[in-house]
Design a protein around this motif. Structure first.
Motif, PDB file in Angstrom:
ATOM      1  N   THR A  18       0.823  -1.203   0.000  1.00 19.89           N
ATOM      2  CA  THR A  18       0.000   0.000   0.000  1.00 19.89           C
ATOM      3  C   THR A  18       0.863   1.261   0.000  1.00 19.89           C
ATOM      4  OG1 THR A  18      -0.098   0.172   2.398  1.00 19.89           O
ATOM      5  CG2 THR A  18      -1.790  -1.201   1.327  1.00 19.89           C
ATOM      6  N   LEU A  19       0.252   2.372  -0.410  1.00 25.74           N
ATOM      7  CA  LEU A  19       0.931   3.662  -0.348  1.00 25.74           C
ATOM      8  C   LEU A  19       1.312   3.982   1.094  1.00 25.74           C
ATOM      9  CD1 LEU A  19       1.905   6.241  -1.700  1.00 25.74           C
ATOM     10  CD2 LEU A  19      -0.432   7.134  -1.528  1.00 25.74           C
ATOM     11  N   LYS A  20       0.436   3.667   2.030  1.00 27.93           N
ATOM     12  CA  LYS A  20       0.717   3.886   3.459  1.00 27.93           C
ATOM     13  C   LYS A  20       1.982   3.131   3.869  1.00 27.93           C
ATOM     14  CE  LYS A  20      -1.282   3.031   8.022  1.00 27.93           C
ATOM     15  NZ  LYS A  20      -0.110   2.378   8.552  1.00 27.93           N
ATOM     16  N   THR A  21       2.100   1.882   3.455  1.00 33.95           N
ATOM     17  CA  THR A  21       3.287   1.085   3.771  1.00 33.95           C
ATOM     18  C   THR A  21       4.533   1.699   3.148  1.00 33.95           C
ATOM     19  OG1 THR A  21       1.985  -0.938   3.972  1.00 33.95           O
ATOM     20  CG2 THR A  21       4.346  -1.210   3.553  1.00 33.95           C
ATOM     21  N   TYR A  22       4.437   2.148   1.901  1.00 36.00           N
ATOM     22  CA  TYR A  22       5.576   2.779   1.230  1.00 36.00           C
ATOM     23  C   TYR A  22       6.032   4.020   1.991  1.00 36.00           C
ATOM     24  CZ  TYR A  22       8.418   5.018  -2.320  1.00 36.00           C
ATOM     25  OH  TYR A  22       9.450   5.626  -2.980  1.00 36.00           O
ATOM     26  N   ILE A  23       5.069   4.859   2.367  1.00 37.61           N
ATOM     27  CA  ILE A  23       5.397   6.085   3.111  1.00 37.61           C
ATOM     28  C   ILE A  23       6.069   5.738   4.435  1.00 37.61           C
ATOM     29  CG2 ILE A  23       4.372   8.056   4.325  1.00 37.61           C
ATOM     30  CD1 ILE A  23       2.302   8.153   1.988  1.00 37.61           C
ATOM     31  N   ASP A  24       5.550   4.732   5.123  1.00 36.16           N
ATOM     32  CA  ASP A  24       6.149   4.310   6.400  1.00 36.16           C
ATOM     33  C   ASP A  24       7.558   3.754   6.204  1.00 36.16           C
ATOM     34  OD1 ASP A  24       3.935   5.066   7.883  1.00 36.16           O
ATOM     35  OD2 ASP A  24       3.061   3.052   7.903  1.00 36.16           O
ATOM     36  N   ARG A  25       7.745   2.912   5.204  1.00 36.39           N
ATOM     37  CA  ARG A  25       9.055   2.297   4.954  1.00 36.39           C
ATOM     38  C   ARG A  25      10.116   3.326   4.589  1.00 36.39           C
ATOM     39  NH1 ARG A  25       7.836  -3.111   1.307  1.00 36.39           N
ATOM     40  NH2 ARG A  25       6.796  -4.285   2.940  1.00 36.39           N
ATOM     41  N   LYS A  26       9.726   4.340   3.849  1.00 34.38           N
ATOM     42  CA  LYS A  26      10.665   5.366   3.401  1.00 34.38           C
ATOM     43  C   LYS A  26      10.803   6.508   4.403  1.00 34.38           C
ATOM     44  CE  LYS A  26      11.571   3.408  -0.507  1.00 34.38           C
ATOM     45  NZ  LYS A  26      12.891   2.891  -0.832  1.00 34.38           N
ATOM     46  N   SER A  27      10.082   6.402   5.515  1.00 29.84           N
ATOM     47  CA  SER A  27      10.113   7.435   6.562  1.00 29.84           C
ATOM     48  C   SER A  27       9.813   8.825   5.995  1.00 29.84           C
ATOM     49  CB  SER A  27      11.464   7.437   7.288  1.00 29.84           C
ATOM     50  OG  SER A  27      11.683   6.189   7.892  1.00 29.84           O
ATOM     51  N   ILE A  28       8.822   8.892   5.145  1.00 29.52           N
ATOM     52  CA  ILE A  28       8.420  10.168   4.551  1.00 29.52           C
ATOM     53  C   ILE A  28       7.661  10.961   5.604  1.00 29.52           C
ATOM     54  CG2 ILE A  28       6.976  11.239   2.778  1.00 29.52           C
ATOM     55  CD1 ILE A  28       7.623   8.801   1.000  1.00 29.52           C
ATOM     56  N   ASN A  29       8.038  12.216   5.752  1.00 29.40           N
ATOM     57  CA  ASN A  29       7.392  13.062   6.754  1.00 29.40           C
ATOM     58  C   ASN A  29       6.767  14.277   6.077  1.00 29.40           C
ATOM     59  OD1 ASN A  29       9.573  14.745   6.201  1.00 29.40           O
ATOM     60  ND2 ASN A  29      10.773  13.887   7.872  1.00 29.40           N
ATOM     61  N   ASN A  30       6.663  15.365   6.772  1.00 31.59           N
ATOM     62  CA  ASN A  30       5.995  16.545   6.234  1.00 31.59           C
ATOM     63  C   ASN A  30       6.888  17.438   5.383  1.00 31.59           C
ATOM     64  OD1 ASN A  30       3.471  15.960   7.226  1.00 31.59           O
ATOM     65  ND2 ASN A  30       3.877  16.915   9.188  1.00 31.59           N
ATOM     66  N   GLU A  31       8.047  16.945   4.963  1.00 34.57           N
ATOM     67  CA  GLU A  31       8.872  17.709   4.050  1.00 34.57           C
ATOM     68  C   GLU A  31       8.192  17.740   2.684  1.00 34.57           C
ATOM     69  OE1 GLU A  31      12.687  15.848   4.037  1.00 34.57           O
ATOM     70  OE2 GLU A  31      12.996  16.182   6.163  1.00 34.57           O
ATOM     71  N   THR A  32       8.724  18.528   1.778  1.00 37.01           N
ATOM     72  CA  THR A  32       8.146  18.613   0.442  1.00 37.01           C
ATOM     73  C   THR A  32       8.177  17.248  -0.227  1.00 37.01           C
ATOM     74  OG1 THR A  32       8.867  20.886   0.243  1.00 37.01           O
ATOM     75  CG2 THR A  32       8.322  19.749  -1.790  1.00 37.01           C
ATOM     76  N   ASN A  33       7.007  16.782  -0.637  1.00 38.64           N
ATOM     77  CA  ASN A  33       6.876  15.477  -1.277  1.00 38.64           C
ATOM     78  C   ASN A  33       5.968  15.587  -2.483  1.00 38.64           C
ATOM     79  OD1 ASN A  33       8.297  13.672   0.621  1.00 38.64           O
ATOM     80  ND2 ASN A  33       6.766  14.420   2.037  1.00 38.64           N
TER      81      ASN A  33
END
Length: 92
Positions: A18-33
């Motif tokens: 899932t996109l949620k899993t991808y975001i969690d795995r890549k440690s994506i935060n509130n920076e520009t994405n």
């Protein structure tokens, strides 16, 4: 998903998450994405499953369809409304 026009095609298995899993795995935060999503009729389901993370996306490019190619596929208006509900502004 099953094509709505009963087209014949070969089926292959691919690893997915899932996109949620991808975001969690890549440690994506509130920076520009930014996010580019081309998921053959599943854009709504992917975005809807990651609603809690949509605020981390500043630019979202989504392939949407105005004709139903897949059974039970959400169309452009559904994806646009989901974006609006999550404070993402559709441009075109």
């Amino acid at each position: 998903m099953i094509r709505s026009d009963n087209s014949k095609f070969d089926s292959i298995e691919v690893e997915s998450y899932t996109l949620k899993t991808y975001i969690d795995r890549k440690s994506i935060n509130n920076e520009t994405n930014s996010c580019w999503l081309d998921a053959e009729g599943l854009a709504y389901e992917i975005l809807n499953s990651a609603k809690d993370y949509l605020q981390t996306i500043n630019i979202l490019l989504v392939e949407v369809e105005d004709l139903q190619y897949w059974q039970n596929q959400k169309l452009v208006i559904d994806v646009f409304n989901l974006c609006l509900q999550n404070e993402l502004i559709p441009i075109c």
